[in-house]
Design an enzyme around this catalytic site. Sequence first.
Site, PDB file in Angstrom:
ATOM      1  N   LYS A 265      30.400 -21.070  38.686  1.00  0.00           N
ATOM      2  CA  LYS A 265      30.846 -21.989  39.720  1.00  0.00           C
ATOM      3  C   LYS A 265      29.630 -22.679  40.358  1.00  0.00           C
ATOM      4  CE  LYS A 265      32.769 -20.299  43.514  1.00  0.00           C
ATOM      5  NZ  LYS A 265      31.920 -20.940  44.514  1.00  0.00           N
ATOM      6  N   ARG A 266      28.559 -21.922  40.481  1.00  0.00           N
ATOM      7  CA  ARG A 266      27.352 -22.474  41.111  1.00  0.00           C
ATOM      8  C   ARG A 266      26.761 -23.633  40.304  1.00  0.00           C
ATOM      9  NH1 ARG A 266      25.409 -17.524  41.096  1.00  0.00           N
ATOM     10  NH2 ARG A 266      27.369 -16.666  41.804  1.00  0.00           N
TER      11      ARG A 266
END
Length: 512
Positions: A265-266
Amino acid sequence: MTHNQVRVRFAPSPTGPLHIGGVRTALYNFLFACQHNGSMILRIEDTDQNRFVEGAEDYIIDALKWCKIEFDEGIHQGGNYGPYRQSERKDIYHRHIQQLIASGKAYYAFDTPDELEIMRESLKARGETNPKYDYQVRAEMKNSLSLSGEEVEKLKAAGTPYVVRFKMSENEIVEADDIVRGKIKVNTATLDDKILLKTDGMPTYHLANIVDDYLMKISHVIRGEEWLPSLPLHYMLYEAFGWEPPKFAHLPLLLKPEGKGKLSKRDGDRLGFPVFPTQWIDPKTVEEFNGYREDGYLPEAFINIIAMLGWNPGTEQETFSMQEMIKAFNLEKVQKAGARFDPEKAKWFNHYYIQQKNNDELADSYLTILKKHGHTTSKQLAKRIVELIKERANFIHDLWNQSWFFFESPKEFDDKTIKKKWKQDTPEILKELRSLLEAVEDFTSENLQNQTHAFIEDKKLGFGKVMVPLRICLVGKAAGPDLMEMMEILGKDEILKRIDFALNNIQKEHNN
Ligand code: GLU
């Protein structure tokens, strides 16, 4: 006939939103089911109560609906093999666990967390790098193999917490087949006695998954690579029950755009692309995450993008409709190596699909965007504008970025362009052009073209000398679609107004 029938399942755990990798798993299952006239099942694996996230189940269903990934059976449709939510199948798992205990393939274990810790520490002290509950230690632990039947009953009667563990074979070679990876051989001596039933009375993933795949007559298990290490255990569980295992295919990891490491997600936050199909609002933190849908991707582009992450047809073809994908997809051609996610390529796909969309449909999306910006127009004009600008749109919202000036007049002017293109004689030329435009009766792009060209030739001016300043007046910078089309749509009054405004304001700045 029935035993040949293809039945696949997508079995997410409702522990959060689906990410791209999860959608790819669902998609490959769907493609495979469709091309074999098989059945696609949605099973919710919610046995881990600690990780349950409110709203995740609905999210998964809605997101897949947006992707047009459909199910034949599942929590919403029902079917002959339900219930399809694991938390509603507890008695089924208990019956099967009892069966394994009765046949000596599983046992009760009463060890406390402290006792387990002591076991691990003492194994470490003996030089064991990977201490685990296995055939080497089980006789020394507190379980129904080491205790008498009476002791076991007493502990159970006293309400002592217990788990049920699988009695893994001591020294057997498990040969597992994987459609993507080929044969996998593992010695069971390296495997531990996995927990099948937890202290809360819920089965673990391993037990529930195997029992359900068997009872739901799943023919092919297509899932993420993270489950590959569990495959030998799953084979052993099938053997313990005396069941034929299904066929397995483990899909490659999705890698960061740089090519190294798992996509997270980062990475999405860092590089500005979504990792979820649709918007997700974390129910605890109320943090909002945009999805592909909210970022202006079309569902057909999105599924095409993810389909190509780990599979390709071996030809030059890159763009596939769902129907084409169903035909061309080949599970045997899924690659072993991780698939790198390329955000630029994702944009390219979306651009392609926006161009494929007919103007009528695009106009509807466009009208919705206009509304958000506080404007409205006729469907006819919306279609015309969309036709003019869609080539410049990678995303649906780009339609607005490329056309706002049809609805709002520019209030600011781009400094750089003005410095380069707004010359000493520009106001004079524009004033003359203004008078000419004011006199034009037939305000069509064709006629405007003729008139402005004649003007330019007559004055012996360069095109850029006239057209760029005119564009600056209308858009505020050197951007926008065909100038003549734009003028016809804007209409005479508006154009004259904008020229006046630019002359006043740009003049002022220059005089300062
Ligand atoms: N519930 C598992 C997951 O969330 C399913 C794995 C499988 O398909 O066996 O990924």
